[in-house]
Design an enzyme around this catalytic site. Structure first.
Site, PDB file in Angstrom:
ATOM      1  N   ASP A 143      39.240  26.452  41.426  1.00  0.00           N
ATOM      2  CA  ASP A 143      38.330  26.094  39.940  1.00  0.00           C
ATOM      3  C   ASP A 143      37.726  26.823  39.592  1.00  0.00           C
ATOM      4  O   ASP A 143      38.605  28.417  39.924  1.00  0.00           O
ATOM      5  CB  ASP A 143      36.757  25.877  40.971  1.00  0.00           C
ATOM      6  CG  ASP A 143      36.443  24.229  41.303  1.00  0.00           C
ATOM      7  OD1 ASP A 143      37.745  23.320  41.315  1.00  0.00           O
ATOM      8  OD2 ASP A 143      35.310  23.908  41.409  1.00  0.00           O
TER       9      ASP A 143
ATOM     10  N   HIS B 288      39.830  28.800  44.869  1.00  0.00           N
ATOM     11  CA  HIS B 288      39.600  29.514  43.514  1.00  0.00           C
ATOM     12  C   HIS B 288      40.802  30.379  43.407  1.00  0.00           C
ATOM     13  O   HIS B 288      41.319  30.940  44.376  1.00  0.00           O
ATOM     14  CB  HIS B 288      38.765  30.125  43.690  1.00  0.00           C
ATOM     15  CG  HIS B 288      37.197  29.157  43.378  1.00  0.00           C
ATOM     16  ND1 HIS B 288      36.493  28.964  45.070  1.00  0.00           N
ATOM     17  CD2 HIS B 288      36.692  28.662  42.911  1.00  0.00           C
ATOM     18  CE1 HIS B 288      36.223  28.120  45.261  1.00  0.00           C
ATOM     19  NE2 HIS B 288      35.220  28.219  43.604  1.00  0.00           N
TER      20      HIS B 288
HETATM   21 ZN   LIG Z   1      32.980  26.446  39.581  1.00  0.00          ZN
END
Ligand SMILES: [Zn+2]
Length: 240
Positions: free
Chosen positions: A46, A190
């Site tokens: 993300d 991430h």
């Molecule tokens: Zn986010």
């Protein structure tokens, strides 16, 4: 599926396996992975493309693993070459807003423009448009769902997180991810967390040793037959 159909399918599979390969000069086309038949997992990254996306893409390529990137439009704009590479190398691109506001606290007009600007940025960078939406923080309500439906996109959350943003520790990220890994799982990670990217070669090797195929979100949700505006996995307390 009935036992009889299952065994017929098993016979069919054996027949296919022993049939001679057709004579052809062309390289065999890679069959799509069927996640209802084999063990699949979808790693999702993300807020990117993050600083370390290039290294992550190198690792994914080396191990022939696919991933899904829920991109933030502002970084698509600043790092378009990574986005182009992601699409070219068979990864899935999803929309994660332009600047990461909480959609449940945003006006409809803001939500629409956040989504549209990101669609446009991805299209410009990679020539494709995301077909999945992950609302920032995984937060959605009926208004967000209606807008996602207007854009023709289901909303995809995650079955579990790697906690990488909080631990920022290679061993902890690997341990947590392996603890929550399950067939057709969707794992939140991430690519702006350096330790996630550093630990990826060993994590991928371990997942593969456990029999997992690393695939895109669209691969693992295929059997869900999601409609635009649907949310998956359905969060607790969510009502249609
Ligand atoms: Zn986010």
């Amino acid at each position: 599926m009935s036992r009889r159909i299952t065994s017929l399918l098993a016979i069919a599979a054996v027949c296919v396996a022993v049939a001679p390969a057709p004579a052809s000069a062309q390289a065999p086309k890679k069959e799509p992975i069927d996640c209802s038949q084999v063990k699949c997992i979808a790693l999702t990254f993300d807020d990117g493309p993050g600083k370390y996306a290039g290294t992550l893409l190198d690792t994914l390529k080396k191990y022939d693993a696919k991933a899904t990137f829920f991109l933030e439009g502002q970084y698509v704009k600043s790092r378009p070459s990574y986005v182009k590479r992601m699409a070219a190398e068979g990864h899935e691109l999803g929309n994660h807003s332009y600047s990461h506001p909480d959609f449940t606290k945003s006006e409809a007009g803001t939500i629409k423009s956040e989504i549209q600007k990101t669609q446009d940025a991805v299209k410009k960078a990679a020539g494709v448009e995301p077909k999945l939406l992950r609302p920032p923080y995984g937060l959605a309500d009926l208004q967000v769902s209606d807008i996602a439906a207007e854009f023709g996109m289901p909303m995809i959350l995650w079955t579990a997180g790697s906690q990488d943003w909080s631990s920022k520790n290679v061993k902890a990220i690997q341990k947590q991810t392996l603890a929550v890994a399950k067939p057709n799982g969707i794992i939140l990670m991430h690519d702006w967390v350096k330790q996630t990217v550093d630990g990826m070669p060993s994590l991928i090797k371990t997942l593969k040793n456990k029999g997992y195929h690393l695939v895109t979100v669209s691969d693992v949700i295929k059997s869900q037959n999601l409609e635009p505006g649907d949310i998956f996995p359905v969060p607790e307390g969510w009502e249609k």
